[in-house]
Structure formats: structure tokens, C-alpha cells
Design an enzyme around this catalytic site. Structure first.
Site, PDB file in Angstrom:
ATOM      1  N   LEU A 330       0.813  -1.213   0.000  1.00 22.22           N
ATOM      2  CA  LEU A 330       0.000   0.000   0.000  1.00 22.22           C
ATOM      3  C   LEU A 330       0.848   1.265   0.000  1.00 22.22           C
ATOM      4  O   LEU A 330       0.393   2.321  -0.427  1.00 22.22           O
ATOM      5  CB  LEU A 330      -0.922   0.011   1.226  1.00 22.22           C
ATOM      6  CG  LEU A 330      -1.937  -1.145   1.330  1.00 22.22           C
ATOM      7  CD1 LEU A 330      -2.691  -1.055   2.640  1.00 22.22           C
ATOM      8  CD2 LEU A 330      -2.896  -1.099   0.150  1.00 22.22           C
ATOM      9  N   GLY A 331       2.045   1.176   0.514  1.00 19.81           N
ATOM     10  CA  GLY A 331       2.906   2.356   0.575  1.00 19.81           C
ATOM     11  C   GLY A 331       4.230   2.004   1.213  1.00 19.81           C
ATOM     12  O   GLY A 331       4.458   0.880   1.673  1.00 19.81           O
ATOM     13  N   GLY A 333       7.892   3.994   3.280  1.00 18.70           N
ATOM     14  CA  GLY A 333       8.521   5.182   3.849  1.00 18.70           C
ATOM     15  C   GLY A 333       9.822   4.804   4.508  1.00 18.70           C
ATOM     16  O   GLY A 333      10.302   3.668   4.393  1.00 18.70           O
ATOM     17  N   GLY A 336       9.625   1.727   6.820  1.00 20.22           N
ATOM     18  CA  GLY A 336       9.390   0.405   6.261  1.00 20.22           C
ATOM     19  C   GLY A 336       8.270   0.444   5.238  1.00 20.22           C
ATOM     20  O   GLY A 336       8.023   1.482   4.618  1.00 20.22           O
ATOM     21  N   VAL A 338       4.112  -0.723   4.023  1.00 16.69           N
ATOM     22  CA  VAL A 338       2.760  -1.022   4.479  1.00 16.69           C
ATOM     23  C   VAL A 338       2.103  -1.955   3.465  1.00 16.69           C
ATOM     24  O   VAL A 338       2.123  -1.684   2.257  1.00 16.69           O
ATOM     25  CB  VAL A 338       1.917   0.260   4.636  1.00 16.69           C
ATOM     26  CG1 VAL A 338       0.506  -0.085   5.100  1.00 16.69           C
ATOM     27  CG2 VAL A 338       2.576   1.207   5.620  1.00 16.69           C
ATOM     28  N   ASP A 451       3.486  14.967  16.167  1.00 15.82           N
ATOM     29  CA  ASP A 451       3.752  14.825  14.724  1.00 15.82           C
ATOM     30  C   ASP A 451       2.453  14.933  13.928  1.00 15.82           C
ATOM     31  O   ASP A 451       2.191  14.125  13.035  1.00 15.82           O
ATOM     32  CB  ASP A 451       4.450  13.497  14.439  1.00 15.82           C
ATOM     33  CG  ASP A 451       5.238  13.528  13.123  1.00 15.82           C
ATOM     34  OD1 ASP A 451       5.499  14.648  12.621  1.00 15.82           O
ATOM     35  OD2 ASP A 451       5.585  12.456  12.604  1.00 15.82           O
TER      36      ASP A 451
END
Length: 642
Positions: A330-331, A333, A336, A338, A451
Site C-alpha cells: 500500500l505504501g 517510507g 518500512g 505497508v 507529529d
């Protein structure tokens, strides 16, 4: 010797398999599987009562089921629930309230009284709060028409989202909390969704019954004797003991099997000794090995000391299974990747697998411990985690509409991501504010997020916002307004000035208020495509430009297609955002006041002082520019998550 090892290893597991199979056969004969008309399997720890209590049975004493017309019925402290599914792998029980099942206008009569039962609410659940027979109500509240009684009306809300400033308990005759599945309702569509949601029911997790701990620890199956009124332990050898099998079932195993297992174990140990001797046990004496082992022990200890955690712990093999060996990404970064997965009842989840090489142990602990203590419609739900050596993963509810970051600039969204209206943006801003207020004052421990930014605001199928990523969060007591921090934390452009420079004041929940202000100002700027006015200059500060528009009485909404209501929403969000980013924390409103400002009228809002929070720039055309040296700012290059 190595040939012997190659033979003994499979031989050893073969005999273990034989012994296990023998145990399984004897267990199933002692504790048979039953079913009702729907065919749902009823087996340990549940048991079926055929009209009258048996002399003795195998299963938890409080887990007896009876067959209804079509489904099994489960009684919880005298209340009846229809059992629609039992997931024995994940220890989940799907129930529907018998009193409201298939009603066209359900009226909940009670909450779910778990008491001391070995049951707990699943993270998949959400509470609704119903107020019945209200003699008066605040303006804007939508009544449930089918539950109107004379002049009195009834109302329903997602728990925690009631209209504020009104004493519901004083003006309503009855208040009932109802548990439903999270993905079945939204705050906006509750009046149309609650009936179906109540008919879908909710999920409970079960744990080991306290009276059965000793029995199950000895590999027995727990039961009960109605004649003797005592706990029984059904052993794998077919015997029945009082509290535990106490190793007796092992003594009844055929001596041949025991001898063969012993021979296999001896051969296996011999192979291990030879293997490590030839390798000079380099792994054991490795410095990195011991460092990793110590680090993982510290994480384990921290989690234990902050427990028990209300979320499930998974093995890494289970993580691979639920993601189909990480098939759909799914994505990704710096932390790590997803992946999409599925857990109990084919419930879709997002699995965040952390990079083993990254120093993310502190963030992992923060995420697990802090978010597991939350339960709010505007906080993403952590469903489980995996900690297996260097392998770490977090399992969340899946958000179909990704993050708010995709919608702020509204560029190249594609057909699956339509532009958000001003009304929807305001709802999202209100939802984020309610989530932050809950973190700051609504849960048992105050949680500071540190954040808040567009990529950490996830959107469900109805664009309900959910705050995520608690890796930088800090837990503190509600009695302490100022927290101690040794390092600055956050994302450039959203960090409150006091987080990195204590001259502005102490770090507190007001630091999240600042980040929230920058977030909603960016929502306004992205919707209005203000970056086109800024051009390529990195010296123009977005809040300054928005403040200038309001100060000059210029309409925020330059688009001719915008209505007056949309223009007022844009101006309201801008004023609230400017209040939130005041340099001094004491000048910023708390989140409950922010919610009141967003829900109130524009006329009631005053314009705050100009935020002097951008880098020094050279004035042009004699224009006076307020600037403070060295303060972090949101430059044009960082807008829209670039």
C-alpha cells in the site's frame, strides 16, 4: 554421524506428530464438536446445552450455548445474544443483541455487561450513545423519528461526539450505550446507519478463564461437573482430573513412542553439538548478537511493564499469512513498508512492517503502548502487533481513502480521489480537533502526539479523519501541564517553536495545537491553490499571506463559483488556524475551545495578532514585515507535503 542426523531429525518430528495426533484424537472424543441448525461449529471452549445441564461437560463454565430457531444463543449475565460466528484461531466471538435483532426501529435496552467474564471488547468495536425520551434538546440535533414518544424525542451519537454545552442526562429519561462494529457507522451518517449496524452486532475477544489456567497449562481441556460443583480437567489420555493433568497423560503414552522420541531427541542434540563445534559457535559469541538480544529483551520488558495490552500479539508467520506473503503493497517510507492484509472475519487491515535496520525501537514502543490506550472515532485503531526478534510489525484498520496529504493540493488525484468540498474539509478539521482533544484530556493518560501533519491524518471510506503514527508520542500525567524533553521532535514546518527553543515557553499539549494550526492553514492554502500566488519564492510564509488577506478584508475565496457559506468556512478555518500558531503557547486556545470556534459562527471570532513565525526576509516596496530570526517556518517548497 551427519547421515544419522539427516535421518533422526525428520524421525524426531514424525514421532512428535504421532503423539500429537494421538492427543488430538483422544481430545476430540472427550470434547466432541456440535452444531445448531445454521451449521456453526460449537467446540471447546464453548459447549452445547441440549435443554438441560449435563452432569459434566468440557468447556468454560460460562461459555454454554443453546440452540435457538436458527442460531446458537449465548447468555451474558442474563441477557441473550445471537452467535453469528466463532473464530477459534483468533479467539473472537461475533454477537447480535437478541432484543433488537431484525427490528425496523431498534431500541437498545442495555449495554453489554461483561463483568468478570473472560471476555473483552475487540478493537473493531465502537460505542454508540442513545438518549431516550428527551424533554428538550439543543438546536442542530437530529432526532430518531421512529422513537419519538409524544412530545419527547430520542437521539443517537457516536460516543464522545455529543453536541457540547447541553446536559443530556438532566433532560433525557434514559441513556443506553450500544456496541457496534466500527466500520458500520460514521458520525455524519449515523441516523441512516445505526439500524443496520445494530443488526450486524459486535465482536468480543475471549481469554483463558482464570479457573482453567492450570488445566490448559498441563495440555488439558477445562470443563465442569454440575454434580460435584467443581472444575474438571479432561486429559489427552482420556482421563479426567480435578484441576490439571499434572503430567499424567504423558505417563499413559505407549512406552515405545516415548523411547523413540527420546532416541530422536538424543540424535538431534548430537547433531546440534557437532554443527556448533564446526562453526565455532560464532553466532553466540558475536557482539552484535548479544546487543540485539539485549535490545529485544528491553522492548519485551517495557511492553510487559506497561501491560496488559488490550491488543493481540501476532507471530511473524501469522503476519505473512494475513498479508498473503506481502502480496499487495500500500505504501512505503523511511520506517518500512505497508501491506494490505486480512484478519478475523476477513476484516481488511494495513500491516506496517518496520525496517529491521532502522533504529526505530523507541518509536515502536511508543506506537504500541500509547495507541493501545485509546478508543475514539478520530483515532486510528491498532489491532495488533508483532515483536519477534528484529521483526516488528503493526496492524491497523485499513483506511480506504489513504491520507489527507493526497487531497490538500488536489493535483493528479485520479477518479478514486475526488476533490473535497469546503464543508467536508471543515468536518475533517473538526474531527482532527476532537481526536486531539481526546488525546489531551479524554483518555486515562494525556498523550502528546508531536507529529500532526497531513500524511498522519488517515481517511476512512466516509472521509472521517483518524489521527495515526504515534511513533513520536509522549505519555504524561494530566496533572502536569509542562513535559520534559531532551530532544526536539516533529516534522519541519509543523514543529511548535517551544519544542526546539525553550525561550518561547515549556513544551505541553499546546505544541500539538500549533501543529494542528499549521495543518488546517495548509488545508485552506491547498484548497485555494495559494501556492500559485507564492510562485517559486521560498521566502513567503503561508500563514503571513493568509493573515494579510484577512487583515485587508480580502475575501479568502477568490473562486467565483464559491458560495457565501463556502467563503465563510474558509475564513473561519483560517482564523482558527492563526490562533493556533501564536508564538507563545499561552496565547493558543486548547482543543476544546478550537472545537467551539469551528462549530460556532464566524461573527463570534476575533482576528488574532499577526504570527511572527517566519524567517527574516528583505522588505519590498517599503512593506513592513514581521520576522523572528531562527524560527522554523513552512516555506512554499514544503507546502502540500512536498
Amino acid at each position: 554421524m551427519m547421515k544419522l542426523a539427516s535421518f533422526s531429525l525428520p524421525l524426531f518430528f514424525f514421532f512428535i506428530h504421532i503423539a500429537s495426533a494421538a492427543n488430538s484424537i483422544s481430545s476430540s472424543s472427550v470434547c466432541p464438536t456440535n452444531s445448531c441448525a445454521d451449521g456453526l461449529q460449537i467446540r471447546y471452549p464453548f459447549w452445547l446445552s441440549q435443554g438441560s445441564l449435563p452432569d459434566q461437560y468440557c468447556g468454560y463454565q460460562v461459555f454454554g450455548l443453546i440452540c435457538g430457531d436458527s442460531y446458537p444463543i449465548f447468555s451474558i449475565l442474563g441477557l441473550y445474544y445471537i452467535v453469528t460466528d466463532i473464530d477459534y484461531d483468533n479467539h473472537t466471538l461475533h454477537l447480535v443483541d437478541y432484543d433488537t435483532f431484525n427490528q425496523t426501529c431498534p431500541r437498545a435496552l442495555h449495554s453489554v455487561p461483561l463483568g468478570s467474564l473472560p471476555l473483552s471488547h475487540s478493537p473493531l468495536n465502537l460505542n454508540l450513545r442513545f438518549y431516550y425520551n428527551c424533554s428538550s434538546h439543543p438546536s442542530g440535533a437530529t432526532p430518531i423519528r421512529c422513537l419519538t414518544s409524544g412530545m419527547n424525542e430520542s437521539f443517537g451519537f457516536v460516543e464522545g461526539n455529543e453536541i457540547r454545552g447541553f446536559d443530556w442526562s438532566k433532560n433525557c429519561g434514559e441513556i443506553v450505550t450500544v456496541t457496534v462494529m466500527k466500520d458500520r457507522v460514521t458520525s455524519e451518517g449515523l441516523m441512516n446507519e445505526y439500524k443496520e449496524a445494530m443488526n450486524e452486532g459486535f465482536v468480543l475477544d475471549w481469554q483463558t478463564a482464570q479457573s482453567c489456567v492450570e488445566c490448559e497449562a498441563s495440555d488439558g481441556l477445562c470443563g465442569y461437573s454440575n454434580t460435584k460443583k467443581e472444575v474438571l480437567c479432561f486429559c489427552n489420555d482420556g482421563s479426567v482430573q480435578s484441576n490439571s493433568c499434572s503430567g499424567k497423560h504423558r505417563a499413559h503414552l505407549p512406552k515405545l513412542i516415548i523411547g523413540l522420541i527420546a532416541a530422536g531427541v538424543g540424535a538431534l542434540l548430537m547433531c546440534i553439538i557437532i554443527f556448533f563445534t564446526r562453526r565455532k559457535i560464532s553466532l553466540i559469541i558475536s557482539t552484535d548478537y548479544w546487543k540485539t538480544k539485549k535490545k529485544d529483551e528491553n522492548i519485551e520488558s517495557f511492553i510487559r511493564n506497561n501491560g496488559p495490552l488490550p491488543i493481540k500479539r501476532y507471530t511473524f508467520s501469522e503476519i505473512k499469512k494475513m498479508t498473503n506473503s506481502f502480496e499487495v503493497k500500500l505504501g512505503e517510507g523511511g520506517y518500512g513498508n505497508v501491506f494490505k492484509g486480512n484478519i478475523a472475519n476477513n476484516y481488511p487491515v494495513a500491516v506496517k512492517v518496520l525496517n529491521a535496520s532502522k533504529g526505530n525501537d523507541g518509536e515502536f514502543i511508543n506506537e504500541v503502548v500509547s495507541i493501545s490506550r485509546t478508543s475514539h472515532v478520530n483515532i486510528v485503531t491498532l489491532l495488533g502487533f508483532c515483536l519477534e526478534g528484529s521483526k516488528k510489525a503493526l496492524i491497523y484498520e485499513l483506511m480506504p481513502n489513504s491520507s489527507l496529504e493526497k487531497f490538500i493540493c488536489q493535483k493528479d488525484l485520479g477518479p478514486n480521489y475526488p476533490p473535497l468540498s469546503w464543508e467536508k474539509l471543515l468536518q475533517i478539521a473538526e474531527g482532527i480537533a476532537k481526536g486531539l482533544e481526546y488525546l489531551h484530556s479524554g483518555c486515562g493518560t494525556r498523550i502528546l502526539h508531536f507529529d500532526i501533519k497531513p500524511s498522519n491524518i488517515l481517511l476512512d471510506k466516509n472521509f472521517c479523519p483518524k489521527i495515526s503514527d504515534f511513533g513520536l508520542a509522549k505519555l504524561c500525567s494530566k496533572t502536569h501541564s509542562i513535559v520534559s524533553m531532551l530532544d526536539a521532535r516533529g516534522t519541519f514546518g509543523y514543529i511548535a517553536p517551544e519544542v526546539w527553543n525553550r525561550n518561547f515557553g515549556g513544551v505541553s499539549y499546546k505544541s500539538d495545537v500549533y501543529s494542528y494550526g499549521m495543518l488546517i492553514l495548509e488545508m485552506v492554502g491547498g484548497k485555494q491553490n495559494i501556492e500559485s500566488e507564492i510562485s517559486d519564492s521560498s521566502d513567503v510564509y503561508l500563514p503571513h499571506l493568509l493573515y494579510k488577506q484577512i487583515e485587508l478584508g480580502k475575501n479568502i475565496a477568490e473562486d467565483d463559483d464559491m458560495s457565501r457559506e463556502e467563503s465563510e468556512i474558509a475564513k473561519k478555518m483560517t482564523i482558527v488556524g492563526l490562533w493556533c500558531i501564536q508564538p507563545m503557547p499561552s496565547d493558543r486556545p486548547p482543543m476544546n475551545r478550537v472545537i467551539e470556534m469551528l462549530e460556532g459562527s464566524l461573527e463570534q471570532l476575533s482576528i488574532p495578532s499577526k504570527p511572527c513565525m517566519f524567517p527574516p526576509i528583505i522588505p519590498t516596496n517599503g512593506e513592513e514585515i514581521c520576522a523572528t530570526n531562527g524560527v522554523l517556518s513552512l516555506s512554499a517548497d514544503y507546502q502540500c507535503g512536498r
